[in-house]
Design an enzyme around this catalytic site. Sequence first.
Site, PDB file in Angstrom:
ATOM      1  N   ARG A 172       5.416 -13.125   9.431  1.00  0.00           N
ATOM      2  CA  ARG A 172       6.142 -11.907   9.101  1.00  0.00           C
ATOM      3  C   ARG A 172       7.481 -11.889   9.817  1.00  0.00           C
ATOM      4  NH1 ARG A 172       2.305  -7.557  10.412  1.00  0.00           N
ATOM      5  NH2 ARG A 172       3.864  -6.318   9.356  1.00  0.00           N
ATOM      6  N   LYS A 182       4.665  -0.214  10.120  1.00  0.00           N
ATOM      7  CA  LYS A 182       4.711   1.106   9.494  1.00  0.00           C
ATOM      8  C   LYS A 182       4.234   2.196  10.444  1.00  0.00           C
ATOM      9  CE  LYS A 182       3.442  -0.005   4.879  1.00  0.00           C
ATOM     10  NZ  LYS A 182       2.479   0.237   3.796  1.00  0.00           N
ATOM     11  N   GLU A 204       0.874  -1.165   0.000  1.00  0.00           N
ATOM     12  CA  GLU A 204       0.000   0.000   0.000  1.00  0.00           C
ATOM     13  C   GLU A 204       0.912   1.215   0.000  1.00  0.00           C
ATOM     14  OE1 GLU A 204      -2.258   0.804   3.534  1.00  0.00           O
ATOM     15  OE2 GLU A 204      -3.570   2.224   2.499  1.00  0.00           O
TER      16      GLU A 204
END
Length: 556
Positions: free
Chosen positions: A259, A269, A34
């Site tokens: 992850r 983020k 994104e």
Amino acid sequence: MEKRESKNFIEQIIEKDLADGKFPNGIITRFPPEPNGYLHIGHAKSIVLNFGLTQKYKGKTNLRFDDTNPDTESIEFVESIKRDIRWLGYDWEDREYFTSDYFGKLYEFAKDLIKRDLAYVDDSTPDEILAGKGTVEVPGTNSPFRERSVEENLRLFEGMKNGEFAEGSKVLRAKIDMSQPNMHMRDPVIYRIKRMAHHRTGNEWNIYPMYDFAHGQSDSIEEITHSLCTLEFENHRPLYNWLIEQLGIYPSRQIEFARLNLNYTVMSKRKLAQLVENGVVESWSDPRMPTISGMRNRGYTAAAIRNFCDRVGIAKRDNVIDMSLLEFCVREDLNKVSLRRMAVLDPVKLIIENYPEDQHENLLAENNPEDETAGERKITFGRELYIEREDFMEDPPKKFFRMAPGRFVRLKHAYILECSGFKKDDNGELIEVHARYFPESKSGSDTSGIKAKGTLHWVNAADAMEAKVNMYDRLFKVAEPLADKKVDFLDLVNEDSLNVVEGVKVEPALAEAGSKDHFQFMRKGYFVRDKNAASDELVFNMTVGLRDSWAKKGGK
RNA sequence: AGACCCAUGGUGUAAUUGGUAACACGGCAGAUUUUGGUUCUGUAAUCCUAGGUUCGAGUCCUAGUGGGUCUACCA
């Protein structure tokens, strides 16, 4: 080289699919960032996985910007993401896509769902929708708008698209089952009204699809064979599959893996953004950040990062990788490619008493002992030099192989010295070290027969250049800053993560350092020129220190 | 506490798919070394627990324990 036979679970799935003849035209994966922030090392793991798989097996990897939320997304991030992926060494050729390119198709998919009475427009407020969801233990309740007619839904949805309704006043929901134990299946919202300009589609749309209604269908449109994502999307998979099935479109398969987490840093983020906003670091690209751009500025190489991502492996287990593995990969690569140079970070004068004052000589020094093709450079030698303050001890332990009264030591690429004394100022601060050199001990033609246990780096005072060095330490004081949910991770930052060292003496060859060159300051560590510093200033960033078994043993 | 997922040395990842644990990083010890770097050698340390199936279980089954994810008009 081809020693690693073992395959991770995703490779096993792919190999089985291939063996079953499911994908005669090859596999297709995708990397779907994104554009609302910078890429970090966690994304690198995903990039290396996705592109690596299609390199290993016959296939292609698409780059797709998942840009369904104009609130936070921007073209600036699109550009930084592309730059980072390219720098990492991957090429998506012409397969650059944007979810926003599919807004038209997604709108049609939604209408299709409505026509088959599988979606409805809901006028409930966000609070009402939340309340209707129930809890993990209690089933939800049906919305009072759930039984609107297909015609009405179609009309209202079109109205939403045309901007007839206020933001937040209506949503489109999939009609599934409010009693499902999986919360994502309790009539998830799939479209919301947003009267906002999108960075690519401008004001064309007043409605935007939610992640769940965009991602899977985009995979399907691109005929992604294996859609790899992280574990937190596991609970979304039933919805992912439900939509594909209801819509009767290409059956992409979602597979989740764990992850990447690294100790002594954070990887989300949002958290990284907080570090920037609070001024803990200078920017997303600060060398202390675990971002791709930060690591690049720090001097990490793409090869090192790729290798690291390879070594951490792919599995479904939550994990926290040791920073030491990353640093190992960085050193491993840098050891092979970096040019050796001499720099004295904490200089003290060394005076060679029996070396004539007006004498100077040129010496040859290899650029990299690990690479013969790297050639040699010239360095100068004279009576007055600089050595590292910590390389002298007035009263050292026996295993101290450096400068101390009466001890012998070699100057790298030059002569063997015997320390003959030292000078202190009124405060007891060491200001000069004195020594005598042995002319016949010259590097490369040593006939002195003298043995020196230690070798020191040094810089000739006559032509030393002044430099500044940014030394970095871990960003957080604790290994897992997020482990204790009661503690704000910002309270755990290491306030000594940056240490600016001025007055560093470096050899003249460093004056021509380009920002892409990697250097090893001998006996110190790997450094790279800071590209953000003024061009007339010599500033270096420490990439990573050399392993130091002397310091590790506490210097004894 | 409902659903789903996970559990192998300090950290990660493997184990020819049921034949008694390996690789890497890290640790420790040593050798080599004109970088206390690199390289090399050696070494310590592991299958969450309890049952079950089986000649045989890290691998299959059951239960338990521990951890993670999920109730955004974010992705």
